[in-house]
Design an enzyme around this catalytic site. Structure first.
Site, PDB file in Angstrom:
ATOM      1  N   HIS A  59       0.836  -1.209   0.000  1.00  0.00           N
ATOM      2  CA  HIS A  59       0.000   0.000   0.000  1.00  0.00           C
ATOM      3  C   HIS A  59       0.869   1.257   0.000  1.00  0.00           C
ATOM      4  O   HIS A  59       1.947   1.266   0.576  1.00  0.00           O
ATOM      5  CB  HIS A  59      -0.932  -0.007   1.214  1.00  0.00           C
ATOM      6  CG  HIS A  59      -1.956  -1.091   1.127  1.00  0.00           C
ATOM      7  ND1 HIS A  59      -2.678  -1.532   2.198  1.00  0.00           N
ATOM      8  CD2 HIS A  59      -2.362  -1.843   0.074  1.00  0.00           C
ATOM      9  CE1 HIS A  59      -3.500  -2.494   1.810  1.00  0.00           C
ATOM     10  NE2 HIS A  59      -3.318  -2.713   0.528  1.00  0.00           N
ATOM     11  N   HIS A  94      -4.899  -5.258 -12.204  1.00  0.00           N
ATOM     12  CA  HIS A  94      -4.944  -4.291 -11.099  1.00  0.00           C
ATOM     13  C   HIS A  94      -3.582  -3.694 -10.796  1.00  0.00           C
ATOM     14  O   HIS A  94      -3.481  -2.716 -10.077  1.00  0.00           O
ATOM     15  CB  HIS A  94      -5.512  -4.948  -9.842  1.00  0.00           C
ATOM     16  CG  HIS A  94      -4.516  -5.710  -9.029  1.00  0.00           C
ATOM     17  ND1 HIS A  94      -3.729  -6.725  -9.542  1.00  0.00           N
ATOM     18  CD2 HIS A  94      -4.159  -5.602  -7.724  1.00  0.00           C
ATOM     19  CE1 HIS A  94      -2.957  -7.201  -8.592  1.00  0.00           C
ATOM     20  NE2 HIS A  94      -3.191  -6.548  -7.480  1.00  0.00           N
ATOM     21  N   GLY A 119       1.368   0.503 -10.463  1.00  0.00           N
ATOM     22  CA  GLY A 119       2.574  -0.282 -10.742  1.00  0.00           C
ATOM     23  C   GLY A 119       3.481  -0.296  -9.526  1.00  0.00           C
ATOM     24  O   GLY A 119       3.086   0.092  -8.432  1.00  0.00           O
TER      25      GLY A 119
END
Lengths: 483, 142
Positions: free
Chosen positions: A204, A406, A383
């Site tokens: 994240h 995704h 990415g």
């Protein structure tokens, strides 16, 4: 061919026939170039074959070009399941329910913010909670938390954390229907209540990125999306529902494991694929709780975006209007959603499981903001921190139940990455290239090195060639905050 | 005997393999592995906070699943990470009852982290007994 049992359908699509493994109800299809297929580990094939065994699955079990091994479903797995005679499975969504990506543009260029870059990064790192432990931007309990579970990002906007326009430019308008707080455990409430507005850790991030003219591939679409080029600064947020969603998934995985075989007589090849009929007490309860987690993730990204706006206004001494911090879109990539699709010429209501896969509706389909109706749904592809991200659009004729990639997809395990890269060296190398990094963990940074991921450009090329979605622009990282 | 962190079968997550003579030690090693996945240096856990964790399940693998989830809950809700003290397991009325005396530390900015553990998975989860003792395998979502 890497696998003897596999047949090539076309240059970017491979199939594992239904007779390959006993129990498969449909064939499995893997979207990939020959090179990407070569990089996929064997576990992806085992896992997507297992997905093909789920009751009620329609047409094919799909794996996207960024697919890599996970647990239950592979990351990049898609299964559309008939709600009348099929199941819902937490393993087809993942623990981080509605992990997703949000993108907002600014009127600023990289030259505008260059003198403030250090201050901006320091402030973003200190004001946006990240990493392990600690609290979020907002803490909620009891009735207020229930309200947030039902309203999602709309709760944030109603309480002063954002603009009404943010909700328009968001999958499900930031608030999915069918949330049932009564189906959420106390443990999920305990874990999630104080983490609202926090990034977490792992893959994240919050990233400031740059749009250059040379990286715009569809100028007309880019104009509509607000991607102007000329060194424009944008902000990408990648996170999910935090401990709240993790606990919802854990609670129901445990419940489903207890009933899948004993009560529902469903044979599954992997307990992580434990499931219950969609139309059952357990299935309905999980669906209601999962929708709460979807909304909490929308709320989480909304709170973070609001804080980013505040930091920019504070450091640059400009008003929100001067900065022009407009949201482009917000997508989910770990969900199961009720959608209508045509199967064998008949319209059917399906529960479409996407784990590490993004919905990619084409122009003319419902659920797309009016401003983008002629373009198709924006798809935001995060990415690796060293390479770049993409903005794509949903495309007509997508035969994977309008699903696409995704992210880059890992090509190296976390352990391998830590052996191959040193966090401090990586940070210095990125800074020498003009990228700013703030992180609470050098080891964690090494695990997320660009070299641990597939080449994003190759993934996007295969995605376009397969007709899953089309590129609008490539975004280049300028400053990354990792938990 | 002890734990090993592996990348078998999963690129995105971490697998923990343990071997022990006693079932209780499987839980001891898994809790040590849990702390080692999250912290650069588990010596940061000084044991200033003592806590007794109790879980129960009908099978050893589900007992491990519930135990690791309790460690995750303590981390998220109370900001506590633990190393194991004494662990006891008793079978009563067909259920396994685990009582673990844990030595914990409140985590904060002073700790150097690697990555968070979000959840225990059931993918290839096993706790088995053979001639050499006990063995477990568990994939953690990070």
């Amino acid at each position: 061919m890497k696998y003897e049992y596999m047949k090539q359908v076309n240059s970017n699509l491979y199939e594992i026939p239904v007779e390959t493994v006993k129990g498969m109800r449909v064939p499995a299809r893997i979207y990939a170039s020959a090179e990407l297929l070569q990089d996929m580990d064997d576990a992806v094939m085992r896992q997507i074959t297992n997905v093909a065994m789920l009751p009620g699955i329609q047409e094919y079990a799909f794996c996207m070009p960024d697919g890599h091994s996970g647990y239950g479903f592979p990351i990049g797995g898609v299964a559309a399941i008939d709600i009348e005679n099929g199941v819902i499975s937490p393993g087809g969504i993942g623990f981080d329910i509605n992990c997703g990506v949000r993108l907002a543009v600014t009127n600023l260029t990289k030259d505008d913010i260059k003198p403030y870059m250090k201050k901006l990064m320091d402030a973003l790192y200190s004001k946006i909670p990240s990493g392990i432990g600690g609290s979020g931007i907002v803490s909620l309990a009891d009735q207020k938390f229930d309200e947030a579970m039902v309203k999602g990002a709309a709760w944030a906007v109603a309480n002063g954390y954002g603009e009404p326009e943010d909700l328009v430019m968001c999958e499900e308008k930031g608030c999915i229907q069918g949330a049932e707080p009564a189906s959420v455990s106390q443990k999920a409430r305990d874990r999630g209540g104080k983490q609202l507005g926090s990034l977490g850790s792992g893959n994240h991030y919050l990233e400031l990125q740059v749009v250059e003219d040379k990286n715009i591939f569809n100028r007309d679409a880019a104009d509509v999306l607000g991607l102007k080029g000329k060194g424009q600064v944008v902000c990408m947020i990648h996170c999910g529902s935090r401990g709240f969603g993790h606990q919802v998934a854990t609670d129901y995985l445990r419940k489903f494991a207890a009933v899948v075989n004993s009560k529902y007589k469903i044979d599954i090849p992997d307990r992580e694929l434990s499931c219950a009929p969609f139309d059952s007490e357990e299935g309905r309860d999980y669906f209601g709780a999962m929708n709460c987690a979807i909304n909490i993730a929308f709320l989480n990204r909304q709170l973070i975006l609001h804080r980013v706006r505040e930091v920019f206004c504070d450091i640059l001494r400009k008003s929100p209007a001067e900065i022009g911090f407009n949201q482009v879109y917000d997508v989910c990539h770990n969900t199961a959603k009720l959608e209508e699709h045509t199967v064998n010429g008949k319209k059917k209501k399906l529960i479409v499981h996407r784990k590490g896969a993004t919905r990619a509706f084409s122009s003319g389909m419902e659920e797309i903001p009016d401003a983008y109706a002629k373009l198709g749904q924006p798809v935001l592809i995060g990415g690796s921190m060293e390479t770049g991200s993409y903005v794509m659009l949903g495309k007509e004729g997508n035969s994977a139940f309008y699903s696409t990639v995704h992210g880059s997809g890992r090509v190296m395990s976390r352990k391998q990455a830590k052996k191959s890269f040193k966090g401090q060296d990586l940070l210095l190398n990125m800074e020498s290239k003009g990228m700013h990094v703030r992180t609470g963990s050098y080891s964690g940074l090494a695990e997320e090195a660009g070299g641990a991921y597939k080449n994003i450009d190759e993934v996007i090329k295969a995605t376009e060639s397969a007709g899953l979605s089309s590129s609008v622009a490539r975004l280049v990282p300028l400053g990354t905050i990792k938990g | 005997m002890g734990y090993e962190l592996l990348d078998e079968g999963t690129f995105a997550d971490v697998a923990v393999k343990c071997k022990a003579e006693r079932l209780e030690d499987i839980f001891k090693y898994n809790s040590e592995a849990f702390a080692a996945i999250i912290l650069d240096d588990t010596d940061a856990i000084k044991g200033n906070v003592k806590k007794i964790l109790r879980v129960q399940a009908d099978e050893p693998d589900l007992l491990l699943f519930d135990f690791v989830n309790e460690l995750i809950y303590q981390k998220d809700v109370n900001n506590l990470l633990f190393l194991p003290g004494n662990i006891e397991i008793e079978r009563q009325d067909g259920m396994l009852h685990l009582v673990a005396s844990m030595k914990g530390e409140r985590i904060g900015k002073k700790c150097s982290f690697i990555v968070d553990v979000k959840a225990a998975t059931m993918h290839e989860l096993s706790v088995i007994q053979d001639n050499e003792g006990w063995a477990s395998f568990m994939i953690l979502d990070v």
